[in-house]
Motif scaffolding. Structure first.
Motif, PDB file in Angstrom:
ATOM      1  N   HIS A 153      54.274 -72.288  27.355  1.00  0.00           N
ATOM      2  CA  HIS A 153      53.480 -71.065  27.215  1.00  0.00           C
ATOM      3  C   HIS A 153      52.035 -71.494  26.960  1.00  0.00           C
ATOM      4  O   HIS A 153      51.734 -72.128  25.943  1.00  0.00           O
ATOM      5  CB  HIS A 153      54.003 -70.214  26.065  1.00  0.00           C
ATOM      6  CG  HIS A 153      55.318 -69.562  26.360  1.00  0.00           C
ATOM      7  ND1 HIS A 153      55.428 -68.238  26.710  1.00  0.00           N
ATOM      8  CD2 HIS A 153      56.572 -70.072  26.395  1.00  0.00           C
ATOM      9  CE1 HIS A 153      56.701 -67.940  26.928  1.00  0.00           C
ATOM     10  NE2 HIS A 153      57.409 -69.051  26.744  1.00  0.00           N
ATOM     11  N   ILE A 154      51.165 -71.147  27.904  1.00  0.00           N
ATOM     12  CA  ILE A 154      49.779 -71.611  27.893  1.00  0.00           C
ATOM     13  C   ILE A 154      48.846 -70.438  27.623  1.00  0.00           C
ATOM     14  O   ILE A 154      48.936 -69.396  28.284  1.00  0.00           O
ATOM     15  CB  ILE A 154      49.403 -72.264  29.241  1.00  0.00           C
ATOM     16  CG1 ILE A 154      50.405 -73.360  29.613  1.00  0.00           C
ATOM     17  CG2 ILE A 154      47.979 -72.799  29.194  1.00  0.00           C
ATOM     18  CD1 ILE A 154      50.451 -74.518  28.658  1.00  0.00           C
ATOM     19  N   LEU A 155      47.935 -70.608  26.681  1.00  0.00           N
ATOM     20  CA  LEU A 155      46.916 -69.604  26.398  1.00  0.00           C
ATOM     21  C   LEU A 155      45.741 -69.826  27.344  1.00  0.00           C
ATOM     22  O   LEU A 155      45.081 -70.868  27.306  1.00  0.00           O
ATOM     23  CB  LEU A 155      46.461 -69.716  24.947  1.00  0.00           C
ATOM     24  CG  LEU A 155      47.502 -69.272  23.906  1.00  0.00           C
ATOM     25  CD1 LEU A 155      47.146 -69.802  22.529  1.00  0.00           C
ATOM     26  CD2 LEU A 155      47.622 -67.753  23.878  1.00  0.00           C
ATOM     27  N   ALA A 156      45.492 -68.845  28.199  1.00  0.00           N
ATOM     28  CA  ALA A 156      44.419 -68.972  29.192  1.00  0.00           C
ATOM     29  C   ALA A 156      44.050 -67.596  29.703  1.00  0.00           C
ATOM     30  O   ALA A 156      44.915 -66.732  29.886  1.00  0.00           O
ATOM     31  CB  ALA A 156      44.865 -69.853  30.362  1.00  0.00           C
ATOM     32  N   ALA A 157      42.765 -67.384  29.949  1.00  0.00           N
ATOM     33  CA  ALA A 157      42.326 -66.148  30.602  1.00  0.00           C
ATOM     34  C   ALA A 157      42.765 -66.164  32.062  1.00  0.00           C
ATOM     35  O   ALA A 157      42.888 -67.227  32.688  1.00  0.00           O
ATOM     36  CB  ALA A 157      40.811 -66.013  30.504  1.00  0.00           C
ATOM     37  N   ARG A 158      42.998 -65.004  32.622  1.00  0.00           N
ATOM     38  CA  ARG A 158      43.548 -64.900  33.972  1.00  0.00           C
ATOM     39  C   ARG A 158      42.725 -65.624  35.047  1.00  0.00           C
ATOM     40  O   ARG A 158      43.301 -66.244  35.956  1.00  0.00           O
ATOM     41  CB  ARG A 158      43.706 -63.422  34.354  1.00  0.00           C
ATOM     42  CG  ARG A 158      44.541 -63.186  35.605  1.00  0.00           C
ATOM     43  CD  ARG A 158      44.724 -61.706  35.862  1.00  0.00           C
ATOM     44  NE  ARG A 158      45.408 -61.056  34.775  1.00  0.00           N
ATOM     45  CZ  ARG A 158      46.729 -61.030  34.614  1.00  0.00           C
ATOM     46  NH1 ARG A 158      47.507 -61.670  35.485  1.00  0.00           N
ATOM     47  NH2 ARG A 158      47.281 -60.407  33.591  1.00  0.00           N
ATOM     48  N   PRO A 159      41.380 -65.614  34.992  1.00  0.00           N
ATOM     49  CA  PRO A 159      40.617 -66.299  36.048  1.00  0.00           C
ATOM     50  C   PRO A 159      40.901 -67.795  36.157  1.00  0.00           C
ATOM     51  O   PRO A 159      40.654 -68.393  37.205  1.00  0.00           O
ATOM     52  CB  PRO A 159      39.162 -66.037  35.661  1.00  0.00           C
ATOM     53  CG  PRO A 159      39.207 -64.760  34.888  1.00  0.00           C
ATOM     54  CD  PRO A 159      40.474 -64.822  34.110  1.00  0.00           C
ATOM     55  N   ASN A 160      41.422 -68.408  35.100  1.00  0.00           N
ATOM     56  CA  ASN A 160      41.758 -69.824  35.169  1.00  0.00           C
ATOM     57  C   ASN A 160      42.920 -70.104  36.121  1.00  0.00           C
ATOM     58  O   ASN A 160      43.150 -71.261  36.495  1.00  0.00           O
ATOM     59  CB  ASN A 160      42.103 -70.354  33.777  1.00  0.00           C
ATOM     60  CG  ASN A 160      40.923 -70.352  32.843  1.00  0.00           C
ATOM     61  OD1 ASN A 160      40.039 -71.191  32.935  1.00  0.00           O
ATOM     62  ND2 ASN A 160      40.883 -69.391  31.928  1.00  0.00           N
ATOM     63  N   LEU A 161      43.628 -69.062  36.522  1.00  0.00           N
ATOM     64  CA  LEU A 161      44.775 -69.238  37.417  1.00  0.00           C
ATOM     65  C   LEU A 161      44.414 -68.952  38.862  1.00  0.00           C
ATOM     66  O   LEU A 161      45.304 -68.821  39.717  1.00  0.00           O
ATOM     67  CB  LEU A 161      45.937 -68.346  36.975  1.00  0.00           C
ATOM     68  CG  LEU A 161      46.869 -68.969  35.916  1.00  0.00           C
ATOM     69  CD1 LEU A 161      46.119 -69.278  34.625  1.00  0.00           C
ATOM     70  CD2 LEU A 161      48.052 -68.055  35.633  1.00  0.00           C
ATOM     71  N   GLN A 162      43.130 -68.877  39.181  1.00  0.00           N
ATOM     72  CA  GLN A 162      42.736 -68.717  40.573  1.00  0.00           C
ATOM     73  C   GLN A 162      43.067 -69.992  41.350  1.00  0.00           C
ATOM     74  O   GLN A 162      42.862 -71.100  40.860  1.00  0.00           O
ATOM     75  CB  GLN A 162      41.240 -68.423  40.670  1.00  0.00           C
ATOM     76  CG  GLN A 162      40.833 -67.093  40.071  1.00  0.00           C
ATOM     77  CD  GLN A 162      41.485 -65.913  40.769  1.00  0.00           C
ATOM     78  OE1 GLN A 162      41.546 -65.875  41.995  1.00  0.00           O
ATOM     79  NE2 GLN A 162      41.992 -64.968  39.991  1.00  0.00           N
ATOM     80  N   PRO A 163      43.584 -69.872  42.569  1.00  0.00           N
ATOM     81  CA  PRO A 163      44.039 -71.056  43.326  1.00  0.00           C
ATOM     82  C   PRO A 163      42.973 -72.112  43.533  1.00  0.00           C
ATOM     83  O   PRO A 163      43.297 -73.301  43.618  1.00  0.00           O
ATOM     84  CB  PRO A 163      44.494 -70.456  44.664  1.00  0.00           C
ATOM     85  CG  PRO A 163      44.841 -69.039  44.354  1.00  0.00           C
ATOM     86  CD  PRO A 163      43.889 -68.611  43.274  1.00  0.00           C
ATOM     87  N   GLU A 164      41.689 -71.722  43.600  1.00  0.00           N
ATOM     88  CA  GLU A 164      40.651 -72.703  43.897  1.00  0.00           C
ATOM     89  C   GLU A 164      40.498 -73.769  42.809  1.00  0.00           C
ATOM     90  O   GLU A 164      39.884 -74.803  43.036  1.00  0.00           O
ATOM     91  CB  GLU A 164      39.304 -72.013  44.119  1.00  0.00           C
ATOM     92  CG  GLU A 164      38.784 -71.221  42.945  1.00  0.00           C
ATOM     93  CD  GLU A 164      39.105 -69.742  43.035  1.00  0.00           C
ATOM     94  OE1 GLU A 164      38.339 -68.933  42.474  1.00  0.00           O
ATOM     95  OE2 GLU A 164      40.137 -69.390  43.667  1.00  0.00           O
ATOM     96  N   HIS A 165      41.066 -73.562  41.641  1.00  0.00           N
ATOM     97  CA  HIS A 165      40.963 -74.552  40.573  1.00  0.00           C
ATOM     98  C   HIS A 165      42.052 -75.625  40.650  1.00  0.00           C
ATOM     99  O   HIS A 165      41.960 -76.632  39.940  1.00  0.00           O
ATOM    100  CB  HIS A 165      41.051 -73.872  39.204  1.00  0.00           C
ATOM    101  CG  HIS A 165      39.951 -72.906  38.938  1.00  0.00           C
ATOM    102  ND1 HIS A 165      38.629 -73.272  38.857  1.00  0.00           N
ATOM    103  CD2 HIS A 165      39.971 -71.554  38.742  1.00  0.00           C
ATOM    104  CE1 HIS A 165      37.885 -72.204  38.611  1.00  0.00           C
ATOM    105  NE2 HIS A 165      38.671 -71.153  38.542  1.00  0.00           N
TER     106      HIS A 165
END
Length: 267
Positions: A153-165
């Motif tokens: 379970h990872i704490l992260a804002a949603r934009p961090n899961l954009q495919p370009e990263h």
């Protein structure tokens, strides 16, 4: 016996909580900082004023870096420096939420050596000193150790899961959660309630410093997005993102990130 740095920070954090909780978040006067730097409330300023008087008076040889104090190069002349966020999660505070924190740290030649993160409305006080372990309300804490990133379970804002990263545009499988305060996210990972924390956007030192030591003393690993150790009291006090967690989780997150995406900021 002289008061240690961590005991000083704990005492200051509790006093900060007494000040901040006198204000009602939704009713506290609020302003927007220039250049889209986010909101500030009268509670932030009141806490900062107290800390700016109390802490340097106790340690006159230390420099000062705070989100709510205009920065100067004078701190660079000091080996030791206070790194302070009077209220981490100001938006959360202004909305009446309880998930905001006071984040206080001391760095010695770029390495954090004492830290306190306090959530007064949840009665949670995380603390650590270099080589002394990490604690929540005085009890030792330790990072979790899931066998695989897919279980984490990872704490992260949603934009961090954009495919370009991510390498090949493939976001690794893990469970995503979120808390608004970066200091609280790091402390929750140190506590073992969550398995990792990720932010890919440039991060201010005052958001990260206290939580970084607490997590590190709890047995975790905390680096920037390139895998480099975090260094503090930089001329420009920003870090190139943060990857944090136990060693398995950190290795999984770092290994899945696309190195070529380093110039792409998540928001």
């Amino acid at each position: 016996m002289p008061e240690t740095d961590v005991d000083l920070l704990i005492r200051a954090a509790r006093e900060a909580g007494q000040i901040a909780t006198r204000y009602s978040g939704r009713d506290a006067r609020r302003w927007d900082k220039p250049d889209g730097a986010g909101p500030v409330t009268e509670a932030d300023l009141a806490v900062n004023a107290m800390l700016a008087q109390m802490l340097p008076a106790a340690r006159p040889g230390y420099g000062w870096l705070s989100e709510e104090t205009e920065d100067t190069a004078a701190r660079l002349d000091h080996d030791r420096v206070f790194i302070i966020d009077p209220i981490d999660g100001t938006r959360s505070f202004a909305e009446g939420s309880r998930t905001w924190a006071h984040a206080l740290a001391v760095a010695d030649r770029g390495v954090v050596t004492a830290a306190a993160v306090y959530l007064p409305q949840r009665d949670l006080l995380f603390s650590a000193s270099a080589g002394g372990g990490a604690f929540l309300n005085g009890a030792p804490i330790r990072v979790s150790a899931p066998a695989h990133l897919a279980q984490a379970h990872i704490l992260a804002a949603r934009p961090n899961l954009q495919p370009e990263h991510w390498t090949g545009g493939q976001v690794p499988a893990f469970h995503r959660d979120y808390r608004p305060s970066l200091a609280y996210r790091l402390a929750l990972v140190a506590q073992g309630r969550f398995d990792g924390m990720l932010t890919l956007r440039p991060s201010w030192e005052w958001d990260i410093a206290a939580g970084e030591l607490i997590l590190r003393e709890a047995g975790g690993l905390c680096t920037d997005r390139s895998g480099a150790a975090l260094r503090f009291n930089n001329p420009k006090p920003r870090l190139d993102g943060v990857i944090a967690g136990g060693h398995t989780v950190h290795r999984g997150l770092f290994g899945a990130l696309d190195p070529a995406s380093a110039g792409i900021a998540a928001h």
